[in-house]
Design an enzyme around this catalytic site. Sequence first.
Site, PDB file in Angstrom:
ATOM      1  N   HIS A  70      -7.193  -1.554  -4.578  1.00 43.75           N
ATOM      2  CA  HIS A  70      -7.449  -1.648  -6.231  1.00 43.75           C
ATOM      3  C   HIS A  70      -6.627  -2.827  -6.632  1.00 43.75           C
ATOM      4  CE1 HIS A  70      -3.147   0.665  -5.798  1.00 43.75           C
ATOM      5  NE2 HIS A  70      -3.218  -0.049  -7.044  1.00 43.75           N
ATOM      6  N   ASP A  99      -7.813   2.841   0.415  1.00 43.21           N
ATOM      7  CA  ASP A  99      -7.081   1.888  -0.781  1.00 43.21           C
ATOM      8  C   ASP A  99      -6.382   0.764   0.085  1.00 43.21           C
ATOM      9  OD1 ASP A  99      -6.758   1.011  -3.245  1.00 43.21           O
ATOM     10  OD2 ASP A  99      -5.022   2.249  -3.578  1.00 43.21           O
ATOM     11  N   SER A 172       2.343  -1.783  -6.064  1.00 42.23           N
ATOM     12  CA  SER A 172       1.001  -1.374  -5.237  1.00 42.23           C
ATOM     13  C   SER A 172       0.887  -2.562  -3.988  1.00 42.23           C
ATOM     14  CB  SER A 172      -0.158  -1.212  -5.953  1.00 42.23           C
ATOM     15  OG  SER A 172      -0.093  -0.038  -6.813  1.00 42.23           O
TER      16      SER A 172
END
Length: 177
Positions: A70, A99, A172
């Site tokens: 992402h 992901d 992230s």
Amino acid sequence: DEIQYTNASSVPYKNYNEYLASLPKPKTKIAEKPKKKKPKQSPDDNKVVAASSGSGFFVTRTGHLVTNYHVVEECDVVKVSFNAKEIQADTIAIDKYNDLAIIKANINPSKVFPVSKEDVSLLQEVIVAGFPLGKKISALIKTHKGNVSALAGIGDNFSNFQTDATINHGNSGGPIL
């Protein structure tokens, strides 16, 4: 000119602004604030450009990094901030379901973090590392300690696990050690 003050009820004006307008004007000009000049616009200044930011970590000495899918999703250009320089990177592989993304930059890091082949265990101590909120907070790495709190992710996905270590926006893609 002399100004005399009177009781407000005896002032023959309809409102305060009318009264102020009737006062004598100063003979000297009051200095005005300089007007700010607007910067010249380039043709692209009004164009909205989608951007994202995240963390990542080197897994090879030849410049391969792991981040989250992402973070690079829908990016036309991927750049790595390394030693105060922005270096263009290529997306090599993606895994939407887990992901994950592997990107490669022309960088030869002195340290790498190999990906573990072993499963985590419940209550195992972990350290989360990354650059949450980018350089707005600090250009230095931030870390948080925590424990593995579940051995499955959303929908009982056993390829994910959960931790109680704080992961902030922009972190992230950072490693969990």
